[in-house]
Design an enzyme around this catalytic site. Sequence first.
Site, mmCIF file in Angstrom:
data_model
loop_
_atom_site.group_PDB
_atom_site.id
_atom_site.type_symbol
_atom_site.label_atom_id
_atom_site.label_comp_id
_atom_site.label_asym_id
_atom_site.label_seq_id
_atom_site.Cartn_x
_atom_site.Cartn_y
_atom_site.Cartn_z
ATOM 1 N N TYR A 97 4.414 18.403 11.281
ATOM 2 C CA TYR A 97 5.469 17.427 11.623
ATOM 3 C C TYR A 97 6.860 18.053 11.650
ATOM 4 C CZ TYR A 97 2.044 14.427 9.042
ATOM 5 O OH TYR A 97 0.933 13.800 8.533
ATOM 6 N N ARG A 119 2.459 20.075 6.205
ATOM 7 C CA ARG A 119 3.483 19.190 6.768
ATOM 8 C C ARG A 119 4.531 19.921 7.631
ATOM 9 N NH1 ARG A 119 6.675 16.496 4.460
ATOM 10 N NH2 ARG A 119 6.502 14.618 5.697
ATOM 11 N N CYS A 157 -2.767 33.714 9.791
ATOM 12 C CA CYS A 157 -2.563 34.335 11.102
ATOM 13 C C CYS A 157 -2.152 33.318 12.161
ATOM 14 C CB CYS A 157 -3.850 35.028 11.535
ATOM 15 S SG CYS A 157 -4.512 36.040 10.228
ATOM 16 N N GLU A 171 0.827 -1.211 0.000
ATOM 17 C CA GLU A 171 0.000 0.000 0.000
ATOM 18 C C GLU A 171 0.866 1.268 0.000
ATOM 19 O OE1 GLU A 171 -2.107 -0.395 3.702
ATOM 20 O OE2 GLU A 171 -3.509 -1.870 2.909
ATOM 21 N N PRO A 172 1.725 1.454 -0.968
ATOM 22 C CA PRO A 172 2.585 2.642 -0.946
ATOM 23 C C PRO A 172 1.829 3.905 -1.349
ATOM 24 C CG PRO A 172 2.919 1.432 -2.977
ATOM 25 C CD PRO A 172 1.933 0.625 -2.166
ATOM 26 N N GLY A 173 2.156 4.989 -0.700
ATOM 27 C CA GLY A 173 1.575 6.284 -1.066
ATOM 28 C C GLY A 173 2.692 7.270 -1.358
HETATM 29 C C1 PLP Z 1 -3.031 1.643 6.301
HETATM 30 C C2 PLP Z 1 -2.119 2.510 5.497
HETATM 31 N N1 PLP Z 1 -1.595 2.017 4.361
HETATM 32 C C3 PLP Z 1 -0.774 2.768 3.585
HETATM 33 C C4 PLP Z 1 -0.435 4.053 3.943
HETATM 34 C C5 PLP Z 1 0.478 4.832 3.035
HETATM 35 O O1 PLP Z 1 1.670 5.102 3.649
HETATM 36 P P1 PLP Z 1 2.870 5.798 2.864
HETATM 37 O O2 PLP Z 1 2.334 7.005 2.219
HETATM 38 O O3 PLP Z 1 3.865 6.097 3.912
HETATM 39 O O4 PLP Z 1 3.380 4.794 1.869
HETATM 40 C C6 PLP Z 1 -0.933 4.594 5.130
HETATM 41 C C7 PLP Z 1 -0.561 5.954 5.535
HETATM 42 O O5 PLP Z 1 -0.963 6.503 6.510
HETATM 43 C C8 PLP Z 1 -1.808 3.800 5.929
HETATM 44 O O6 PLP Z 1 -2.324 4.276 7.051
#
Ligand code: PLP
Length: 420
Positions: A319, A315, A344, A276-278
Amino acid sequence: MMTATTTYRNGQLFVEDVSVSALAERWGTPLYVYSRTMMGNQIRALAGAMAAVKPLICYSVKANSNLAVIDTFLKEGAGLDIVSGGELFRARKAGADPARIVFAGVGKTQDEIEYALKEGILFFTVESESEAVRISDCARRLGVVGRIAFRVNPDVDPQTHKYISTGKKENKFGLDLNRAAAAYAQAARLPNIELAGLHIHIGSQLLNPQPYAEALDKISGLCRDLKVRHASFQYLDIGGGLGIDYKPEQQALEPAQFAAVVLPRLQALGLKVVLEPGRSLVGNAGFLVARVEYVKPGYDKQFVVIDAAMNDLIRPALYQAHHEILAVRETADRITGDLVGPICESGDFLAADRELPAVGPGDYVAVRSAGAYGFSMSSNYNSRRRAAEVMVEGGRAELIRARETWDDLIRNETMFERRG
Ligand SMILES: Cc1ncc(COP(=O)(O)O)c(C=O)c1O
């Protein structure tokens, strides 16, 4: 990889073959600019490194949920990882096959569960025993089967910012590993439920692959056991989290390094693999372009005031995240100070106490590494319209989201009507 999409040509910043100042002149600022070529390269690199297990790569829509971005990954053969009914709606509008969608999140509502069941998603990643019961109830009412993968919290330290660490025992995510076997046994008795697999996601922006190894080693015994007990147990979803280089001196977690650690462990388990990469797919493919309004001397530093703000990219405020700042018109001159927005709040900065390019009013700057958790976390705070977004591929640029209008700001509002 970070430099692959930008170059200076005759002193002007280009994303792929398109001049950034031309984009800013055409569509105004603040403006998100994405490189489609880089997005494609990133997912292909990950798929290539992991080819031995032929993973289903479910792009994590939360990182950047623009339809054109989702479509880019669908065209690369990706599935999707979603966390809300809204993301499911976007996924379907972009043409995603529900059978390649996984649905995560600690607080899925009944409406969201029913929506996903009706659409026929691949599986829910389930955060608690009570959520499994809710999915069972919904599935029974609808006369369908809900496929689930419990999210297990393996209690490992992903060595990342505490707000994006999700696999330690103090985090709200997942089931205590010690409770997981009992949760599966209980869920196996629920009507209209199929135990599809197991899920972990230990955190985001991991630069070291070792925590993945630690997490996989902790859950592998449970996975083996579940595979033997339940014929339906086929999937191991190991989440996302691969880190990117926000700073020049940082080293992204490259797909090959990640694969070297996870592949042998995944192959030993013999389950179907979901990723599940984002951030790693979109982060460095995006830039936030802003115009300098003022340069204001402070007591001992300069404040460069731009027309983008924390509502556009939260961000740094949230963070203390670092984003590199590029002058769109190349300059070797530097000043020391803060790059700030007009909001503000003293937390409204995109770079603090930094060496910045010496820019002046009317110049443009590009905030790097803004493709992930940039626009998707943006808001209307201070009644600011959300930015426009542009997709670039080669020499082509297309507007993929128009800038909001003043009317958009008040679209769902009504006056309180006085009676009597
Ligand atoms: C369940 C799950 N999968 C995948 C991701 C994607 O993570 P990243 O963007 O670090 O690859 C997240 C990010 O919060 C998540 O909560």
